[in-house]
Design an enzyme around this catalytic site. Structure first.
Site, PDB file in Angstrom:
ATOM      1  N   GLU A  40     -42.562  24.963  48.691  1.00 15.97           N
ATOM      2  CA  GLU A  40     -40.464  24.491  47.974  1.00 15.97           C
ATOM      3  C   GLU A  40     -39.948  24.531  47.026  1.00 15.97           C
ATOM      4  O   GLU A  40     -40.951  23.880  46.128  1.00 15.97           O
ATOM      5  CB  GLU A  40     -40.411  23.798  49.112  1.00 15.97           C
ATOM      6  CG  GLU A  40     -38.744  23.358  49.611  1.00 15.97           C
ATOM      7  CD  GLU A  40     -38.767  22.430  50.900  1.00 15.97           C
ATOM      8  OE1 GLU A  40     -39.561  21.934  50.858  1.00 15.97           O
ATOM      9  OE2 GLU A  40     -37.572  21.753  50.811  1.00 15.97           O
ATOM     10  N   LYS A 111     -32.617  27.680  53.955  1.00 20.08           N
ATOM     11  CA  LYS A 111     -33.307  26.471  54.737  1.00 20.08           C
ATOM     12  C   LYS A 111     -31.869  25.809  54.958  1.00 20.08           C
ATOM     13  O   LYS A 111     -30.658  24.985  55.038  1.00 20.08           O
ATOM     14  CB  LYS A 111     -33.839  25.178  53.894  1.00 20.08           C
ATOM     15  CG  LYS A 111     -34.426  23.635  54.331  1.00 20.08           C
ATOM     16  CD  LYS A 111     -34.778  22.811  53.294  1.00 20.08           C
ATOM     17  CE  LYS A 111     -36.115  21.730  53.950  1.00 20.08           C
ATOM     18  NZ  LYS A 111     -36.365  21.004  52.863  1.00 20.08           N
ATOM     19  N   CYS A 144     -40.080  23.816  54.667  1.00 20.40           N
ATOM     20  CA  CYS A 144     -40.493  22.083  54.509  1.00 20.40           C
ATOM     21  C   CYS A 144     -39.981  21.743  56.463  1.00 20.40           C
ATOM     22  O   CYS A 144     -40.357  21.501  57.225  1.00 20.40           O
ATOM     23  CB  CYS A 144     -39.919  21.666  53.213  1.00 20.40           C
ATOM     24  SG  CYS A 144     -41.158  20.341  53.534  1.00 20.40           S
TER      25      CYS A 144
HETATM   26  C1  ACM Z   1     -39.162  18.445  52.866  1.00 22.27           C
HETATM   27  O1  ACM Z   1     -37.917  18.522  53.568  1.00 22.27           O
HETATM   28  N1  ACM Z   1     -39.361  18.629  51.681  1.00 22.27           N
HETATM   29  C2  ACM Z   1     -39.662  17.028  53.086  1.00 22.27           C
END
Ligand code: ACM
Length: 263
Positions: A40, A111, A144
């Site tokens: 990420e 995301k 993530c």
């Molecule tokens: C995250 O979503 N980077 C913990």
């Protein structure tokens, strides 16, 4: 067989130029991976000082040296590359994942489930949950903290994803508990690439891994070292959706029973 590479490394916060050099060098060390997964926010680092800092590092994928470098490598190596990316758009910035193939940028996932202070910087993704056909596999993307929200993983799997790639900046052990379950209940492969290192008060915990459709961890990196993992999977194993000889992961669902008032 599909050879996947997980590139676990330490992006430097705010130093896109240095991260370009590192990522180019690490991809150059791979031997024959057809799909490369980076963490990420691999080009910018994660723990921004404030929203202005995050915005100052955001880039339009169409005008980014980092994306140009990945596109060049994907073309030269005939590879598919997935990378986390701080994406600038007209409406704001997104914590995104890019899929780049030999012909260029194929897709962007933004995301949906933002973690902690990400809510102060990024807009939550509201796009389609897309499945991309690379010719080697059909893949979907999650990022993530999305791992704590099972619905998109199910939707991607029902849409035909054989593999879900998962660029991450993980901080806790929770993903180790949840990812095997997500792989098992959807009978999909998962490739999670985490980062390592410390940014101010946050310590990232590595452990990048590939899981098979039975939820077994096939390979896992250490918690704190830079590592290049290359591992071959048989993508056809994700086609068998039977849990037992009489139970199917999707067909045994009871969607009509799930429409209950939970508000
Ligand atoms: C995250 O979503 N980077 C913990």
């Amino acid at each position: 067989m599909l050879k996947i590479a997980l590139i676990q490394f330490e992006p430097l916060l705010g130093n896109i130029a240095a991260n370009i050099i590192t990522v180019r060098e690490l991809i150059g060390r791979l031997s024959g991976a057809q799909l490369v997964v980076l963490p990420e926010l691999a080009s910018t680092g994660y723990h921004f000082n404030n929203p202005e800092h995050a915005i100052s590092l955001a880039e339009d994928p169409g005008n980014s040296e980092y994306v140009a470098m990945l596109t060049d490598l994907a073309s030269k190596n005939n590879q598919f590359i997935v990378s986390g990316f701080n994406e600038k758009s007209k409406s704001g910035i997104y914590n995104s994942s890019l899929l780049i193939g030999p012909e260029g940028l194929m897709g962007i996932y933004r995301k949906m489930h933002l973690f902690m202070h990400e809510k102060e910087y990024f807009l939550p993704g509201d796009g389609e949950l897309a499945v991309y056909d690379t010719g080697h596999c059909r893949l979907g993307m999650q990022i993530c903290f999305d791992y704590l929200f099972p619905e998109p993983w199910r939707i991607l799997s029902q849409k035909g994803a054989e593999l879900i790639v998962h660029p991450s900046n993980l901080l806790t052990q929770n993903a180790n508990k949840v990812l095997p379950g997500l792989a098992l209940i959807n009978h999909v492969y998962i490739a999670t690439t985490n980062r390592i290192g410390i940014e101010r008060d946050l310590e990232f915990n590595g452990g990048s891994m590939i899981l098979d459709p039975k939820g077994e961890i096939l390979v896992k990196a250490s918690a704190s070292a830079e590592e290049l993992i290359e591992y071959e999977i048989d993508i056809s194993l994700a086609h068998n959706k039977m849990i037992t000889s009489m139970n199917h992961v999707f067909e045994d669902r009871r969607p009509e029973q799930y429409k209950q008032d939970i508000c």
